[in-house]
Write a protein that holds these residues in place. Sequence first.
Motif, PDB file in Angstrom:
ATOM      1  N   ASN A  48       0.716  -1.049  -0.353  1.00  0.00           N
ATOM      2  CA  ASN A  48       0.092   0.098  -0.408  1.00  0.00           C
ATOM      3  C   ASN A  48       0.903   0.989  -0.218  1.00  0.00           C
ATOM      4  O   ASN A  48       0.030   2.277   0.128  1.00  0.00           O
ATOM      5  N   PHE A  49       2.284   1.528  -0.526  1.00  0.00           N
ATOM      6  CA  PHE A  49       3.152   2.410  -0.806  1.00  0.00           C
ATOM      7  C   PHE A  49       3.756   2.371  -1.628  1.00  0.00           C
ATOM      8  O   PHE A  49       3.702   1.504  -2.067  1.00  0.00           O
ATOM      9  N   HIS A  50       3.879   3.486  -2.313  1.00  0.00           N
ATOM     10  CA  HIS A  50       5.453   3.620  -2.993  1.00  0.00           C
ATOM     11  C   HIS A  50       6.039   4.079  -3.344  1.00  0.00           C
ATOM     12  O   HIS A  50       7.121   4.710  -1.740  1.00  0.00           O
ATOM     13  N   VAL A  51       7.579   3.500  -3.970  1.00  0.00           N
ATOM     14  CA  VAL A  51       8.820   4.298  -4.008  1.00  0.00           C
ATOM     15  C   VAL A  51       8.878   5.311  -4.566  1.00  0.00           C
ATOM     16  O   VAL A  51       9.087   5.164  -5.881  1.00  0.00           O
ATOM     17  N   LEU A  52       9.787   6.644  -4.496  1.00  0.00           N
ATOM     18  CA  LEU A  52      10.077   7.987  -5.218  1.00  0.00           C
ATOM     19  C   LEU A  52      11.723   7.161  -4.969  1.00  0.00           C
ATOM     20  O   LEU A  52      12.191   7.668  -4.580  1.00  0.00           O
ATOM     21  N   ALA A  53      11.952   7.373  -6.788  1.00  0.00           N
ATOM     22  CA  ALA A  53      13.284   6.826  -7.002  1.00  0.00           C
ATOM     23  C   ALA A  53      13.774   8.382  -7.426  1.00  0.00           C
ATOM     24  O   ALA A  53      13.208   8.507  -9.169  1.00  0.00           O
ATOM     25  N   PHE A 207      -1.313  13.885  -0.144  1.00  0.00           N
ATOM     26  CA  PHE A 207      -1.912  12.740  -0.746  1.00  0.00           C
ATOM     27  C   PHE A 207      -0.211  12.122  -1.172  1.00  0.00           C
ATOM     28  O   PHE A 207      -0.636  10.898  -1.562  1.00  0.00           O
ATOM     29  N   TYR A 208       0.551  12.606  -1.660  1.00  0.00           N
ATOM     30  CA  TYR A 208       2.047  12.770  -2.107  1.00  0.00           C
ATOM     31  C   TYR A 208       2.653  11.941  -1.259  1.00  0.00           C
ATOM     32  O   TYR A 208       3.623  11.191  -1.277  1.00  0.00           O
ATOM     33  N   ARG A 213       6.036   7.018   0.124  1.00  0.00           N
ATOM     34  CA  ARG A 213       5.985   6.402   1.577  1.00  0.00           C
ATOM     35  C   ARG A 213       8.000   6.380   1.515  1.00  0.00           C
ATOM     36  O   ARG A 213       7.957   6.805   2.844  1.00  0.00           O
ATOM     37  N   TYR A 214       8.362   5.450   0.949  1.00  0.00           N
ATOM     38  CA  TYR A 214      10.127   6.254   0.939  1.00  0.00           C
ATOM     39  C   TYR A 214      10.457   6.480   0.015  1.00  0.00           C
ATOM     40  O   TYR A 214       9.922   6.206  -1.519  1.00  0.00           O
ATOM     41  N   ILE A 215      11.063   7.650   0.064  1.00  0.00           N
ATOM     42  CA  ILE A 215      11.560   8.357  -1.007  1.00  0.00           C
ATOM     43  C   ILE A 215      12.716   8.484  -1.551  1.00  0.00           C
ATOM     44  O   ILE A 215      14.183   8.401  -0.046  1.00  0.00           O
ATOM     45  N   CYS A 216      13.601   7.851  -1.468  1.00  0.00           N
ATOM     46  CA  CYS A 216      15.451   8.001  -2.731  1.00  0.00           C
ATOM     47  C   CYS A 216      16.203   8.511  -3.728  1.00  0.00           C
ATOM     48  O   CYS A 216      15.306   8.831  -4.383  1.00  0.00           O
ATOM     49  N   VAL A 217      17.662  10.142  -2.855  1.00  0.00           N
ATOM     50  CA  VAL A 217      17.744  10.689  -3.967  1.00  0.00           C
ATOM     51  C   VAL A 217      19.044  10.394  -4.296  1.00  0.00           C
ATOM     52  O   VAL A 217      20.116  10.060  -3.470  1.00  0.00           O
ATOM     53  N   ASP A 218      19.686  10.131  -5.737  1.00  0.00           N
ATOM     54  CA  ASP A 218      20.713  10.157  -5.940  1.00  0.00           C
ATOM     55  C   ASP A 218      21.193  11.274  -6.392  1.00  0.00           C
ATOM     56  O   ASP A 218      21.065  11.894  -6.740  1.00  0.00           O
ATOM     57  N   HIS A 239       6.643  10.607   9.354  1.00  0.00           N
ATOM     58  CA  HIS A 239       7.755   9.263   8.821  1.00  0.00           C
ATOM     59  C   HIS A 239       8.366   9.731   7.479  1.00  0.00           C
ATOM     60  O   HIS A 239       8.003   9.705   6.311  1.00  0.00           O
ATOM     61  N   LYS A 240       9.873  10.006   8.380  1.00  0.00           N
ATOM     62  CA  LYS A 240      10.785  11.315   7.164  1.00  0.00           C
ATOM     63  C   LYS A 240      11.643   9.686   6.758  1.00  0.00           C
ATOM     64  O   LYS A 240      12.596   9.639   7.317  1.00  0.00           O
ATOM     65  N   ASN A 241      11.240   9.117   5.736  1.00  0.00           N
ATOM     66  CA  ASN A 241      12.140   8.190   5.050  1.00  0.00           C
ATOM     67  C   ASN A 241      12.251   8.689   3.790  1.00  0.00           C
ATOM     68  O   ASN A 241      12.281   8.534   2.888  1.00  0.00           O
ATOM     69  N   LEU A 242      13.188   9.243   4.218  1.00  0.00           N
ATOM     70  CA  LEU A 242      13.957   9.924   2.768  1.00  0.00           C
ATOM     71  C   LEU A 242      15.732   9.358   2.759  1.00  0.00           C
ATOM     72  O   LEU A 242      16.463   9.460   4.049  1.00  0.00           O
ATOM     73  N   MET A 243      16.203   8.988   1.915  1.00  0.00           N
ATOM     74  CA  MET A 243      17.495   8.796   1.746  1.00  0.00           C
ATOM     75  C   MET A 243      18.131   9.783   0.424  1.00  0.00           C
ATOM     76  O   MET A 243      17.461   9.154  -0.530  1.00  0.00           O
ATOM     77  N   LEU A 244      19.310  10.408   1.203  1.00  0.00           N
ATOM     78  CA  LEU A 244      19.837  10.682   0.151  1.00  0.00           C
ATOM     79  C   LEU A 244      21.479  10.212   0.210  1.00  0.00           C
ATOM     80  O   LEU A 244      22.183   9.365   0.686  1.00  0.00           O
ATOM     81  N   VAL A 245      21.472  10.209  -1.274  1.00  0.00           N
ATOM     82  CA  VAL A 245      23.225   9.243  -1.665  1.00  0.00           C
ATOM     83  C   VAL A 245      23.938   9.933  -2.415  1.00  0.00           C
ATOM     84  O   VAL A 245      23.390  10.666  -3.191  1.00  0.00           O
ATOM     85  N   GLY A 246      24.976  10.416  -2.242  1.00  0.00           N
ATOM     86  CA  GLY A 246      25.803  11.521  -3.045  1.00  0.00           C
ATOM     87  C   GLY A 246      26.905  11.114  -2.086  1.00  0.00           C
ATOM     88  O   GLY A 246      27.746  11.194  -1.252  1.00  0.00           O
TER      89      GLY A 246
END
Length: 623
Positions: A48-53, A207-208, A213-218, A239-246
């Motif tokens: 019931n969640f999507h991933v934003l990459a 809504f967004y 629920r999970y956000i991943c940023v390259d 839920h601050k499920n934000l991942m930054l990769v850099g």
Amino acid sequence: MSVQLSRAQQLVVEHQNGPLLVLAGPGSGKTRVLTERIARLLRQDEANFHVLALTFTNKAANEMRQRLKDVDATTTRAYIGTIHSFCIQVLSDRGSPVGIAAMPNIFSSFADRKQLLVEAALQDPLLASELRELGTSKEQSIRVESWLHGIAEAKAHPISLARRSPSLSHLVEVYDSALRSCGAMDFDDVLLRVLELFETRPKIAQFYQRLYRYICVDEAQDLNEAQYAVLSALCAPSHKNLMLVGDPRQSIYGFNTSDPKYMDQFRIDFGAQVITLSENFRSARAIVSLARKLDSNYTVDGQLPIEGVLKYFHAENELAEAELIAGIVQRLVANGHPDVEGKIDYGRIAVLGRTRFVLLQLAEELARKGLPFYKNVAVSLEVESEAFREFELLLKVTCNPQDRLHLSKLLQSWDVSLSVDFATTVTTRDIFAALSEADLGHRARMVLNAAESSLSGDSFDLLSGLAVFEVEARALPDEERIPIAEDAAVWRKEWDLFLRSEAGLQKTVAGFLMALTLGTNQQPKQEGIALLTVHSSKGLEFDVVFVAGMADGVFPDFRSRGKATAYAEERRNLFVAATRSRRILIFTFPLERKMPWGDVWKARPSTFLTEVGIHPKTYVPKK
């Protein structure tokens, strides 16, 4: 887990909830951990969640989609793309509260935005007076470009530059008013409108937040303030499920308002856990050693047991430099190298330049020798014929009949005038009717017929328009017919890629033009030797890398002299260039350079290489 991971990589992949900052050096496997974590999230039973990459280049997004193609839920529960493409989709779907009823019309071309600002400034007493006082057209052009850079800087910093000077505020308002009169916006506006939407319509923001629920940023080192603000707004308080990769060492887009400081700000603002990936699984020891000399803070806890090759040659001039590179390439392809696994083909080789100009002579030499190569992939589609330039202009007007700028360019090219009253509502039908009655030449009539054919049915059919070009161009002389045929072939390929893409764009004329603007059809690599600028090589890797034009004033760029911040970014540019190589890294340097305006310049070796103790050798071709 099917993919063998280091301990640090496994921590990233298995991370479930909460903010996470991943510091990932070159060759540390950041793309692997990013895609493996996304795959693990998508395979969870809970659906019931999507991933934003989100990435910063379309080639990176395409590569991520390719790596995730075997995960069934990727197409249904993941959005993979650039921050701008995601924001455009948000505005297309839910932008009505901020005045956007359909897909936004983006003025992406710097030349278009400059012309728009010039025309608007000449209608404004204050700005027109400022331009008149400058005198020459060259000085006026420089001033307008500085205005555009100031506007972009202001829009990229909606928080820290919220209080603008009266002159800058006036400038932004004049420019924005001109955009609105054309029913358009620029790429900076895309982010600002989404921020406005989330602030003024919290239910849409929620809504967004619930959906992704999970956000991943390259490539998080390339964030600017507006982008960081959008990411922050996408994170629900619960839920601050934000991942930054850099990697801050690879921050090379400061000229484009990015700043690695937002990675550190994220760590502070979100209280993010930090995981460091400090191995280098890509580059041989000689290349890692050079990278450490370029940045003394670059530490590597694990690396390959392969020594690799690091060399530096000088040549008499750019032609000799091009011959040098081509000769080495031919030998490597013919004979291979003990430090490179398997046969070396052309696709495993890249030549990087600080600017495109550095690569011009080499492209001619490779073509002369019949060696396959490809150049930088443009963000938007480049065309060779006037007919297709006009076709693209007409399609833009079709999508947005209020687009006075592109309509005026089209009419100027055709040397016709139309009595279109923009004070009233203008429709596509009005414009087509007026054009049909105009006295058009053969090329203009062919373009109009192609556009009408593409739009004659219930949906946009580019192939019908291309068929018109192919038939009607037969009557033209070869110098006109051949470029049209070549453009038609390229557009046919782009259309096929667009129809098969999963970028989330509607399969309409507006969607197709947006795909061209965003470059969503870009592929990470093509066939042949890659001729790339350093900036366009970011995120790619090759077995053999040449860095051409290693002359002082070229790399580092002459504009960085005496400017500590700019010089540091130039050094990071070289760090990025060097670490694109897996096994062989060769620097080349011409003793003389012919400048674009014709002068011959006596060059000196790059200060960077002399600083790290690398000295040029005269290249002696091996028989």
